[in-house]
Design an enzyme around this catalytic site. Structure first.
Site, PDB file in Angstrom:
ATOM      1  CB  THR A 212      -8.415  -9.910  16.247  1.00  8.53           C
ATOM      2  OG1 THR A 212      -8.851 -11.004  17.048  1.00  8.53           O
ATOM      3  CG2 THR A 212      -7.188  -9.279  16.856  1.00  8.53           C
ATOM      4  CB  VAL A 220     -16.005   1.628   5.420  1.00  4.36           C
ATOM      5  CG1 VAL A 220     -14.877   2.619   5.226  1.00  4.36           C
ATOM      6  CG2 VAL A 220     -16.435   1.027   4.077  1.00  4.36           C
TER       7      VAL A 220
END
Length: 331
Positions: A212, A220
């Site tokens: 995470t 991107v």
């Protein structure tokens, strides 16, 4: 039609992707259409998309509303606001929507301070000649389109960030830097001399163990990249991938799967062929893909690793009484 949603981090991207193939190839196959598929067992998102279609909404409406529902629900704790903080503790968002009839794509990446990423992505199609807007440009565009600035941070995302810091910033995706990124936090600098070594961390992942935290530069992921996170062509079909975005975007799996189906390959086989190709180069990668062709046939495949041996996805079509969860064994 296809759409993708994912957080902006290095590593596993838990993306919500919808696929609707709505053009019957023949009268015999029309009973299986329309079909809407989304990765993972996100039932409320599937139900929302299906209701939009049943009430006469367009394919793009269904895709946008379905993905938007998952943003609201914070599906799996990783989609939408409050999930997947980056190295500075900020949550940023990626999203893509594609029209398989016109081949138009609208996408945003590294979107900050705006919750409805999929809504902004659709506005890219409707009000610009662009395909992808990134970072502050995406955020400024969103505000001009009437989306409010909102804080994407929650107590949960702050806790995730604090926990990561307390674990010496593990896991992260830096390599060939000093200090040793496997033992401590940065700031990192490049080594003068490096010996390349590909680290394999995928074996530690599972469906409930998604990395995470990522790097704090503008990054991107695969979700907003046409052909990587998702791809649709109404003359052939559509596909959507989920998993380790840094691996996935190297192979354009969604585009490849659609091209297999264009040649007449069954959707399940098309999905399996894409996974098999990636396995040759990254056997421990975490990922799955869903596919559907213009007759309404669909399939899915995933890469088998410890902790991830089956892949769950949702399907809605006229042959099912309601959106239904389905499962495939990984290969």
């Amino acid at each position: 039609m296809a759409a993708g949603r994912g957080g902006d981090w290095l590593g596993v991207t838990v993306a919500l992707l919808f696929l609707g193939v709505l053009t019957p190839a023949s009268a015999a196959s029309a009973a299986a259409l329309p079909v809407v598929i989304n990765t993972w067992a996100f039932r409320t998102a599937a139900e929302t998309a299906w209701r939009v279609l049943e009430s006469g909404g367009s394919e793009l409406d269904a895709v946008e509303r379905g993905c938007g529902q998952c943003e609201i629900d914070q599906c799996d704790g990783s989609v939408g606001y409050g999930g997947s903080p980056d190295e500075s503790g900020e949550t940023t968002l990626d999203a893509m929507i594609m029209d398989g009839n016109t081949m138009e794509v609208g996408a945003v990446a590294d979107l900050r301070r705006v919750k409805n990423a999929i809504g902004v992505a659709r506005k890219v199609i409707e009000y610009t000649k662009h395909t992808l807007l990134v970072g502050e440009s995406a955020s400024l565009f969103a505000v001009r389109m009437g989306f409010p600035y909102e804080d994407l941070t929650t107590q949960k995302s702050l806790s995730l960030y604090s926990e990561w810091l307390n674990q010496s910033c593990q896991p992260n995706y830096w390599k060939n830097v000093v200090p040793d990124s496997s033992k401590s936090c940065g700031p990192y600098k490049r080594r003068e001399e490096v010996t390349y070594k590909e680290e394999q961390t995928s074996s530690q992942r599972s469906v409930h163990n998604h990395d995470t935290i990522g790097n704090n530069f503008c990054r991107v992921g695969d979700s907003p990249i046409a052909g990587a996170g998702s791809y649709a062509d109404s003359s052939a079909g559509g596909a959507a991938a989920t998993g380790d975005g840094d691996i996935m975007m190297r192979f354009l799996p969604s585009y490849q799967a659609v091209e297999y189906m264009r040649m007449g390959t069954d959707p399940t086989v098309a999905c399996q062929k894409v996974i098999s190709r990636i396995q040759k180069y990254a056997p421990k990668f975490f990922g799955a893909i869903i596919c559907a062709n213009t007759t309404g046939s669909y399939g899915a495949a995933c890469n088998k690793i410890p902790g991830f041996t089956q892949f769950h996805f949702m399907v809605s079509n006229p042959l099912l009484s309601q959106p239904t969860e389905q499962v495939v064994d990984c290969i």
